[in-house]
Write a protein that holds these residues in place. Structure first.
Motif, PDB file in Angstrom:
ATOM      1  N   ARG A   1      40.428  39.372  39.865  1.00 16.00           N
ATOM      2  CA  ARG A   1      40.352  38.377  40.936  1.00 16.00           C
ATOM      3  C   ARG A   1      40.968  38.888  42.240  1.00 16.00           C
TER       4      ARG A   1
ATOM      5  N   ARG B   1      30.176  45.546  34.918  1.00 22.27           N
ATOM      6  CA  ARG B   1      29.209  44.637  34.299  1.00 22.27           C
ATOM      7  C   ARG B   1      29.464  43.194  34.660  1.00 22.27           C
ATOM      8  N   GLY B   2      30.664  42.887  35.089  1.00 21.93           N
ATOM      9  CA  GLY B   2      31.007  41.507  35.422  1.00 21.93           C
ATOM     10  C   GLY B   2      32.509  41.355  35.503  1.00 21.93           C
ATOM     11  N   PHE B   3      32.931  40.155  35.779  1.00 24.36           N
ATOM     12  CA  PHE B   3      34.343  39.828  35.888  1.00 24.36           C
ATOM     13  C   PHE B   3      34.616  38.677  34.934  1.00 24.36           C
ATOM     14  N   THR B   4      35.624  38.859  34.082  1.00 24.86           N
ATOM     15  CA  THR B   4      35.925  37.843  33.082  1.00 24.86           C
ATOM     16  C   THR B   4      37.415  37.547  33.064  1.00 24.86           C
ATOM     17  N   ALA B   5      37.748  36.438  32.449  1.00 29.78           N
ATOM     18  CA  ALA B   5      39.149  36.076  32.260  1.00 29.78           C
ATOM     19  C   ALA B   5      39.701  36.842  31.061  1.00 29.78           C
ATOM     20  N   ASP B   6      40.952  37.260  31.138  1.00 31.19           N
ATOM     21  CA  ASP B   6      41.638  37.930  30.034  1.00 31.19           C
ATOM     22  C   ASP B   6      42.367  36.844  29.253  1.00 31.19           C
TER      23      ASP B   6
END
Length: 159
Positions: free
Chosen positions: A21, A52-57
């Protein structure tokens, strides 16, 4: 074909792996590049499929999945595609890897507790047509990985 990555690209990947973020302004400041350069490089990394993308950990235990295990699977080779399709639909399977060697597949599974893990492995996975056998390896501790794409193995937040 793999994308050509230079040192700045790898440093971008390190920073975004630590904080997906992060603003472009902060990214540019940390790397000592212009914001326009940061935007262009991140866009190129996305277009080439490196990002490939942005994700929450997510912390699995904090989310109610306190038991994790690696499950190795042997299967009838001609059933691989159908077994894979069933595994992809199965709640609790966090990762699927096709292997060469002693086992055909390795799964990272997450469950609420040992009873839920037992149900997942013995009822769901072993009950699939084509699955010959499984071995379950409980995970006692999962330190957060410090995966790096550049030369430094120090997490970006600690530099």
């Amino acid at each position: 074909m793999a994308a050509e990555l230079d040192d700045t690209d790898r440093r971008i990947l390190d920073e975004l792996t630590a904080d997906g973020r992060m603003s472009m302004r902060t990214l540019a400041e940390r790397l000592h590049i212009s914001r326009a350069n940061a935007y262009a490089r991140v866009e190129r990394l996305q277009q080439s499929g490196v990002i490939r993308g942005f994700t929450a950990d997510i912390d699995p235990a904090a989310a109610g999945l306190g038991t994790s295990a690696y499950v190795t699977v042997n299967l009838r080779q001609h059933d691989w595609r159908e077994v894979r399709a069933q595994l992809l639909r199965l709640d609790g399977v966090a990762h699927i890897g096709l292997l060469g060697g002693e086992f055909d597949v390795i799964l990272l599974v997450r469950a609420r507790d040992n009873a839920d893990l037992r149900r997942l492995v013995l009822d769901e996975i072993q009950g699939m047509p084509g699955v010959l056998n499984t071995r379950t390896h409980l995970v006692f501790e999962e330190p957060r990985p410090t995966m790096g794409f550049g030369r430094s193995r120090t997490p970006p937040a600690e530099r």
